[in-house]
Design a protein around this motif. Structure first.
Motif, PDB file in Angstrom:
ATOM      1  N   HIS A   1      32.111  22.261 -23.378  1.00 50.94           N
ATOM      2  CA  HIS A   1      32.536  20.957 -23.562  1.00 50.94           C
ATOM      3  C   HIS A   1      32.590  21.470 -22.286  1.00 50.94           C
ATOM      4  O   HIS A   1      31.797  20.829 -21.071  1.00 50.94           O
TER       5      HIS A   1
ATOM      6  N   GLY B   1      36.709  18.078 -22.516  1.00 55.16           N
ATOM      7  CA  GLY B   1      34.901  16.652 -22.339  1.00 55.16           C
ATOM      8  C   GLY B   1      34.106  17.169 -22.162  1.00 55.16           C
ATOM      9  O   GLY B   1      34.015  18.306 -21.538  1.00 55.16           O
ATOM     10  N   CYS B   2      33.746  16.305 -21.558  1.00 57.73           N
ATOM     11  CA  CYS B   2      32.438  16.533 -20.615  1.00 57.73           C
ATOM     12  C   CYS B   2      32.717  16.151 -19.622  1.00 57.73           C
ATOM     13  O   CYS B   2      31.521  16.070 -18.708  1.00 57.73           O
ATOM     14  N   GLY B   3      33.781  15.941 -18.752  1.00 63.44           N
ATOM     15  CA  GLY B   3      34.445  15.964 -17.005  1.00 63.44           C
ATOM     16  C   GLY B   3      34.160  14.431 -16.927  1.00 63.44           C
ATOM     17  O   GLY B   3      34.236  14.555 -15.105  1.00 63.44           O
ATOM     18  N   VAL B   4      33.963  13.532 -17.520  1.00 62.88           N
ATOM     19  CA  VAL B   4      34.015  12.337 -17.330  1.00 62.88           C
ATOM     20  C   VAL B   4      36.021  11.878 -16.155  1.00 62.88           C
ATOM     21  O   VAL B   4      35.937  11.614 -15.567  1.00 62.88           O
ATOM     22  N   SER B   5      36.797  12.512 -17.052  1.00 65.67           N
ATOM     23  CA  SER B   5      38.454  12.836 -16.124  1.00 65.67           C
ATOM     24  C   SER B   5      38.391  13.364 -15.364  1.00 65.67           C
ATOM     25  O   SER B   5      38.720  13.080 -14.066  1.00 65.67           O
TER      26      SER B   5
ATOM     27  N   GLY C   1      41.589  19.356 -21.464  1.00 66.25           N
ATOM     28  CA  GLY C   1      41.280  18.564 -22.924  1.00 66.25           C
ATOM     29  C   GLY C   1      39.909  17.771 -21.448  1.00 66.25           C
ATOM     30  O   GLY C   1      39.450  16.969 -21.188  1.00 66.25           O
TER      31      GLY C   1
ATOM     32  N   GLU D   1      49.680  17.145 -30.672  1.00 63.05           N
ATOM     33  CA  GLU D   1      50.386  18.291 -29.748  1.00 63.05           C
ATOM     34  C   GLU D   1      50.877  17.326 -28.581  1.00 63.05           C
ATOM     35  O   GLU D   1      51.711  18.077 -28.335  1.00 63.05           O
TER      36      GLU D   1
ATOM     37  N   ASP E   1      40.088  24.020 -22.289  1.00 60.52           N
ATOM     38  CA  ASP E   1      39.636  22.819 -23.342  1.00 60.52           C
ATOM     39  C   ASP E   1      39.121  24.366 -24.244  1.00 60.52           C
ATOM     40  O   ASP E   1      38.955  25.370 -23.702  1.00 60.52           O
ATOM     41  N   PRO E   2      38.975  24.194 -25.943  1.00 62.26           N
ATOM     42  CA  PRO E   2      38.798  25.729 -26.294  1.00 62.26           C
ATOM     43  C   PRO E   2      36.855  25.222 -26.549  1.00 62.26           C
ATOM     44  O   PRO E   2      37.271  26.558 -27.191  1.00 62.26           O
TER      45      PRO E   2
ATOM     46  N   ARG F   1      43.220  27.410 -26.299  1.00 64.23           N
ATOM     47  CA  ARG F   1      43.917  26.443 -26.311  1.00 64.23           C
ATOM     48  C   ARG F   1      45.315  25.273 -25.409  1.00 64.23           C
ATOM     49  O   ARG F   1      45.600  26.461 -25.278  1.00 64.23           O
ATOM     50  N   ALA F   2      45.759  24.525 -25.543  1.00 60.95           N
ATOM     51  CA  ALA F   2      46.667  23.932 -24.751  1.00 60.95           C
ATOM     52  C   ALA F   2      47.303  25.264 -24.135  1.00 60.95           C
ATOM     53  O   ALA F   2      48.088  25.512 -23.377  1.00 60.95           O
TER      54      ALA F   2
ATOM     55  N   ASP G   1      44.727  14.343 -22.569  1.00 62.69           N
ATOM     56  CA  ASP G   1      43.731  14.150 -23.276  1.00 62.69           C
ATOM     57  C   ASP G   1      43.000  15.015 -24.167  1.00 62.69           C
ATOM     58  O   ASP G   1      41.769  15.278 -24.674  1.00 62.69           O
TER      59      ASP G   1
HETATM   60  C1  LIG Z   1      38.904  13.119 -25.801  1.00 63.79           C
HETATM   61  S1  LIG Z   1      37.932  15.024 -25.135  1.00 63.79           S
HETATM   62  C2  LIG Z   1      38.397  14.482 -23.394  1.00 63.79           C
HETATM   63  C3  LIG Z   1      37.339  13.290 -22.820  1.00 63.79           C
HETATM   64  C4  LIG Z   1      37.315  14.149 -21.640  1.00 63.79           C
HETATM   65  N1  LIG Z   1      38.737  14.045 -20.832  1.00 63.79           N
HETATM   66  C5  LIG Z   1      36.106  13.706 -20.628  1.00 63.79           C
HETATM   67  O1  LIG Z   1      36.563  12.694 -19.627  1.00 63.79           O
HETATM   68  O2  LIG Z   1      35.435  13.942 -20.697  1.00 63.79           O
HETATM   69  C6  LIG Z   1      39.040  15.842 -25.935  1.00 63.79           C
HETATM   70  C7  LIG Z   1      38.666  17.244 -25.472  1.00 63.79           C
HETATM   71  O3  LIG Z   1      39.805  17.789 -26.010  1.00 63.79           O
HETATM   72  C8  LIG Z   1      40.025  18.780 -26.291  1.00 63.79           C
HETATM   73  N2  LIG Z   1      40.529  19.832 -27.241  1.00 63.79           N
HETATM   74  C9  LIG Z   1      40.991  19.508 -28.916  1.00 63.79           C
HETATM   75  N3  LIG Z   1      41.810  20.063 -28.943  1.00 63.79           N
HETATM   76  C10 LIG Z   1      42.492  20.739 -27.622  1.00 63.79           C
HETATM   77  C11 LIG Z   1      43.793  21.523 -27.426  1.00 63.79           C
HETATM   78  N4  LIG Z   1      44.420  22.512 -28.424  1.00 63.79           N
HETATM   79  N5  LIG Z   1      43.855  22.100 -26.400  1.00 63.79           N
HETATM   80  C12 LIG Z   1      43.071  21.975 -24.495  1.00 63.79           C
HETATM   81  N6  LIG Z   1      41.673  20.560 -25.358  1.00 63.79           N
HETATM   82  C13 LIG Z   1      41.400  20.611 -26.592  1.00 63.79           C
HETATM   83  C14 LIG Z   1      38.052  18.994 -26.979  1.00 63.79           C
HETATM   84  O4  LIG Z   1      37.720  20.152 -27.062  1.00 63.79           O
HETATM   85  C15 LIG Z   1      37.365  17.915 -26.114  1.00 63.79           C
HETATM   86  O5  LIG Z   1      36.831  18.539 -25.799  1.00 63.79           O
END
Ligand SMILES: C[S@@+](CC[C@H](N)C(=O)[O-])C[C@H]1O[C@@H](n2cnc3c(N)ncnc32)[C@H](O)[C@@H]1O
Length: 174
Positions: free
Chosen positions: A54, A27-31, A25, A102, A49-50, A78-79, A97
């Motif tokens: 992002h 996301g936008c890269g914060v973590s 996950g 899953e 990330d799918p 997908r993970a 995250d």
């Molecule tokens: C809560 S956000 C993550 C935020 C990120 N860690 C951050 O701090 O910016 C969840 C992310 O998980 C991704 N996601 C959703 N399903 C997923 C999967 N099956 N495998 C990997 N990433 C997935 C989403 O596209 C989204 O970008």
């Protein structure tokens, strides 16, 4: 992500002297930025990330935060499709995250990916209080409870649930 969660991620990455971290996950890269700050200067973050948009956003955020492009490897997908292709015992820390449904499967994959002494971390373990709410809950929350039970009962893990942000479940692999 709360500042406390970000600080905990930096701490955990520094504690294991992380050279290789896998993130589910992007996301936008914060973590990712917090993890990169805690890792060794030559450490590489592999982030999955799918959503290509992002990952593009996170790539720009890492650059703006001053990290060289070779510090991060972006894998679209997908993970559960991507993680089986990553090396056994090749990671010091796995940060989860992605899709809450899953999470139990992420744990199984993480145990394979982590070296002994490595740490697996799950964001959002409290589910905004729903994890301990006795009322009817969606599948997502039931899966989180399943994860918490498995981690608690595992002989292979030394866990702690940190009360930062929405709950950060951490466990060291023996
Ligand atoms: C809560 S956000 C993550 C935020 C990120 N860690 C951050 O701090 O910016 C969840 C992310 O998980 C991704 N996601 C959703 N399903 C997923 C999967 N099956 N495998 C990997 N990433 C997935 C989403 O596209 C989204 O970008």
């Amino acid at each position: 992500m709360s500042p406390g969660t970000g600080a905990a991620l930096r701490l955990l990455a520094a504690t294991v002297d992380a050279k290789a971290v896998a993130e589910i996950g992007t996301g936008c890269g914060v973590s990712g930025i917090h993890l990169l700050h805690g890792m060794r200067p030559d450490g590489v973050l592999t982030t999955v990330d799918p959503e290509p948009e992002h990952q593009q956003f996170a790539r720009q955020a890492f650059r703006a935060a001053g990290f060289a492009s070779n510090r991060a490897r972006f894998i679209p997908g997908r993970a559960l499709d991507v993680l089986p292709r990553l090396a056994d015992a090749g990671y010091d820390l796995v940060y989860c995250d992605g899709d809450r449904l899953e999470y139990p499967e992420y744990l199984a994959e993480s145990l394979r990916l982590l070296r002994p002494g490595g740490v697996v971390v799950f964001e959002g373990a409290f589910a905004n209080g729903r994890t301990v709410d006795s009322g009817p809950q969606p599948t997502e929350v039931l899966r989180l409870r399943e994860l918490l039970r498995t981690v608690r009962e595992s002989q292979e893990l030394v866990p702690s649930l940190l009360p930062v942000g929405d709950g950060l479940l951490c466990a060291v692999k023996r």
